[in-house]
Motif scaffolding. Sequence first.
Motif, PDB file in Angstrom:
ATOM      1  N   LYS A 114       0.867  -1.200   0.000  1.00  0.00           N
ATOM      2  CA  LYS A 114       0.000   0.000   0.000  1.00  0.00           C
ATOM      3  C   LYS A 114       0.891   1.234   0.000  1.00  0.00           C
ATOM      4  CE  LYS A 114      -3.995  -1.991   2.185  1.00  0.00           C
ATOM      5  NZ  LYS A 114      -5.175  -1.707   2.943  1.00  0.00           N
ATOM      6  N   PRO A 115       1.206   1.751  -1.176  1.00  0.00           N
ATOM      7  CA  PRO A 115       2.130   2.882  -1.263  1.00  0.00           C
ATOM      8  C   PRO A 115       1.658   4.167  -0.580  1.00  0.00           C
ATOM      9  CG  PRO A 115       1.867   1.828  -3.401  1.00  0.00           C
ATOM     10  CD  PRO A 115       0.849   1.220  -2.497  1.00  0.00           C
ATOM     11  N   ASP A 116       0.367   4.305  -0.346  1.00  0.00           N
ATOM     12  CA  ASP A 116      -0.161   5.492   0.316  1.00  0.00           C
ATOM     13  C   ASP A 116      -1.103   5.046   1.443  1.00  0.00           C
ATOM     14  OD1 ASP A 116      -0.580   8.161   0.848  1.00  0.00           O
ATOM     15  OD2 ASP A 116      -2.095   8.408  -0.708  1.00  0.00           O
ATOM     16  N   PRO A 117      -0.546   4.482   2.511  1.00  0.00           N
ATOM     17  CA  PRO A 117      -1.397   3.899   3.553  1.00  0.00           C
ATOM     18  C   PRO A 117      -2.084   4.934   4.430  1.00  0.00           C
ATOM     19  CG  PRO A 117       0.880   3.835   4.251  1.00  0.00           C
ATOM     20  CD  PRO A 117       0.874   4.365   2.844  1.00  0.00           C
ATOM     21  N   SER A 118      -3.265   4.571   4.916  1.00  0.00           N
ATOM     22  CA  SER A 118      -3.976   5.392   5.897  1.00  0.00           C
ATOM     23  C   SER A 118      -3.417   5.095   7.285  1.00  0.00           C
ATOM     24  CB  SER A 118      -5.466   5.060   5.868  1.00  0.00           C
ATOM     25  OG  SER A 118      -5.663   3.727   6.328  1.00  0.00           O
ATOM     26  N   ASP A 119      -3.813   5.886   8.271  1.00  0.00           N
ATOM     27  CA  ASP A 119      -3.416   5.594   9.650  1.00  0.00           C
ATOM     28  C   ASP A 119      -3.884   4.193  10.045  1.00  0.00           C
ATOM     29  OD1 ASP A 119      -2.175   8.043   9.996  1.00  0.00           O
ATOM     30  OD2 ASP A 119      -3.767   8.890  11.244  1.00  0.00           O
ATOM     31  N   ALA A 120      -5.092   3.826   9.647  1.00  0.00           N
ATOM     32  CA  ALA A 120      -5.628   2.497   9.982  1.00  0.00           C
ATOM     33  C   ALA A 120      -4.802   1.397   9.331  1.00  0.00           C
ATOM     34  CB  ALA A 120      -7.093   2.394   9.562  1.00  0.00           C
ATOM     35  N   ASP A 121      -4.368   1.615   8.079  1.00  0.00           N
ATOM     36  CA  ASP A 121      -3.511   0.629   7.395  1.00  0.00           C
ATOM     37  C   ASP A 121      -2.201   0.459   8.161  1.00  0.00           C
ATOM     38  OD1 ASP A 121      -5.331   0.329   5.243  1.00  0.00           O
ATOM     39  OD2 ASP A 121      -4.349   1.926   4.089  1.00  0.00           O
ATOM     40  N   ILE A 122      -1.621   1.571   8.566  1.00  0.00           N
ATOM     41  CA  ILE A 122      -0.351   1.531   9.291  1.00  0.00           C
ATOM     42  C   ILE A 122      -0.531   0.827  10.629  1.00  0.00           C
ATOM     43  CG2 ILE A 122       1.440   2.930  10.416  1.00  0.00           C
ATOM     44  CD1 ILE A 122       0.862   5.045   8.163  1.00  0.00           C
ATOM     45  N   ASP A 123      -1.558   1.212  11.358  1.00  0.00           N
ATOM     46  CA  ASP A 123      -1.804   0.599  12.663  1.00  0.00           C
ATOM     47  C   ASP A 123      -1.988  -0.911  12.525  1.00  0.00           C
ATOM     48  OD1 ASP A 123      -1.616   3.137  13.712  1.00  0.00           O
ATOM     49  OD2 ASP A 123      -3.775   3.346  14.066  1.00  0.00           O
ATOM     50  N   ALA A 124      -2.736  -1.344  11.515  1.00  0.00           N
ATOM     51  CA  ALA A 124      -2.975  -2.781  11.313  1.00  0.00           C
ATOM     52  C   ALA A 124      -1.685  -3.501  10.936  1.00  0.00           C
ATOM     53  CB  ALA A 124      -4.042  -2.992  10.242  1.00  0.00           C
ATOM     54  N   ALA A 125      -0.917  -2.928  10.019  1.00  0.00           N
ATOM     55  CA  ALA A 125       0.308  -3.585   9.551  1.00  0.00           C
ATOM     56  C   ALA A 125       1.391  -3.624  10.620  1.00  0.00           C
ATOM     57  CB  ALA A 125       0.833  -2.876   8.302  1.00  0.00           C
ATOM     58  N   MET A 126       1.417  -2.604  11.461  1.00  0.00           N
ATOM     59  CA  MET A 126       2.480  -2.498  12.458  1.00  0.00           C
ATOM     60  C   MET A 126       2.069  -3.053  13.819  1.00  0.00           C
ATOM     61  SD  MET A 126       4.711  -1.150  10.478  1.00  0.00           S
ATOM     62  CE  MET A 126       6.037  -0.756  11.608  1.00  0.00           C
ATOM     63  N   SER A 127       0.835  -3.517  13.951  1.00  0.00           N
ATOM     64  CA  SER A 127       0.329  -3.955  15.256  1.00  0.00           C
ATOM     65  C   SER A 127       1.092  -5.144  15.830  1.00  0.00           C
ATOM     66  CB  SER A 127      -1.162  -4.286  15.173  1.00  0.00           C
ATOM     67  OG  SER A 127      -1.360  -5.432  14.360  1.00  0.00           O
ATOM     68  N   GLY A 128       1.737  -5.916  15.005  1.00  0.00           N
ATOM     69  CA  GLY A 128       2.501  -7.056  15.489  1.00  0.00           C
ATOM     70  C   GLY A 128       3.917  -6.713  15.904  1.00  0.00           C
ATOM     71  N   ASN A 129       4.269  -5.446  15.837  1.00  0.00           N
ATOM     72  CA  ASN A 129       5.603  -5.001  16.236  1.00  0.00           C
ATOM     73  C   ASN A 129       5.487  -4.221  17.539  1.00  0.00           C
ATOM     74  OD1 ASN A 129       5.716  -5.141  13.084  1.00  0.00           O
ATOM     75  ND2 ASN A 129       7.815  -5.284  13.797  1.00  0.00           N
ATOM     76  N   ILE A 130       6.076  -4.763  18.576  1.00  0.00           N
ATOM     77  CA  ILE A 130       5.995  -4.156  19.900  1.00  0.00           C
ATOM     78  C   ILE A 130       7.220  -3.272  20.134  1.00  0.00           C
ATOM     79  CG2 ILE A 130       6.010  -4.627  22.380  1.00  0.00           C
ATOM     80  CD1 ILE A 130       4.495  -7.245  21.697  1.00  0.00           C
ATOM     81  N   CYS A 131       6.952  -2.082  20.623  1.00  0.00           N
ATOM     82  CA  CYS A 131       8.011  -1.141  20.986  1.00  0.00           C
ATOM     83  C   CYS A 131       7.855  -0.824  22.466  1.00  0.00           C
ATOM     84  CB  CYS A 131       7.899   0.135  20.145  1.00  0.00           C
ATOM     85  SG  CYS A 131       9.093   1.403  20.631  1.00  0.00           S
ATOM     86  N   ARG A 132       8.764  -1.298  23.265  1.00  0.00           N
ATOM     87  CA  ARG A 132       8.674  -1.054  24.717  1.00  0.00           C
ATOM     88  C   ARG A 132       8.840   0.423  25.060  1.00  0.00           C
ATOM     89  NH1 ARG A 132       9.059  -5.450  28.312  1.00  0.00           N
ATOM     90  NH2 ARG A 132       9.984  -4.015  29.787  1.00  0.00           N
ATOM     91  N   CYS A 133       9.467   1.185  24.172  1.00  0.00           N
ATOM     92  CA  CYS A 133       9.642   2.617  24.418  1.00  0.00           C
ATOM     93  C   CYS A 133       8.422   3.427  23.995  1.00  0.00           C
ATOM     94  CB  CYS A 133      10.871   3.129  23.670  1.00  0.00           C
ATOM     95  SG  CYS A 133      12.399   2.301  24.152  1.00  0.00           S
ATOM     96  N   GLY A 134       7.513   2.823  23.266  1.00  0.00           N
ATOM     97  CA  GLY A 134       6.280   3.501  22.894  1.00  0.00           C
ATOM     98  C   GLY A 134       6.423   4.522  21.777  1.00  0.00           C
TER      99      GLY A 134
END
Length: 152
Positions: A114-134
């Motif tokens: 998705k070359p032009d992702p929405s916030d929802a696209d980003i949130d869904a795609a990145m949801s499996g990546n945990i960042c302890r620093c937030g």
Amino acid sequence: MVSLTINGKTQQFDVPDDMPLLWLIRDFAHLTGTKFGCGMAQCGACTVHLDGSPLRACVTPVSAVAGKSITTIEGLSADASHPVQQAWAELDVVQCGYCQSGQIMSAVALLKAKPDPSDADIDAAMSGNICRCGTYQRVRAAVHRAAELSKA
């Protein structure tokens, strides 16, 4: 013996078939950008690309990827000139940095799909990546910036 193409270079490795790909990448190919986080494919720190699609290397046996093409964070660009890497640096996404190679690899896969992702696209795609620093807000902003850079 397993044959893999890692970052464009075909190599042979004498490792057990059930060895996790992560350990082959780190201990035998000596590419340490891909990190061990949880060992259960839950955090995303070990994300690499298998034939262009994101894959959790910590739970993937080398036998499952024999003869395939693997791209690690080191394979995106030799000089950090990939648009996602540029955006990450420009927006100062990294805090501790431990999860960031997995975050970047997931972002690259998202932008390919998705070359032009929405916030929802980003949130869904990145949801499996945990960042302890937030750093999630900076990650989202950097994905949008990388999309802009990719168009330029």
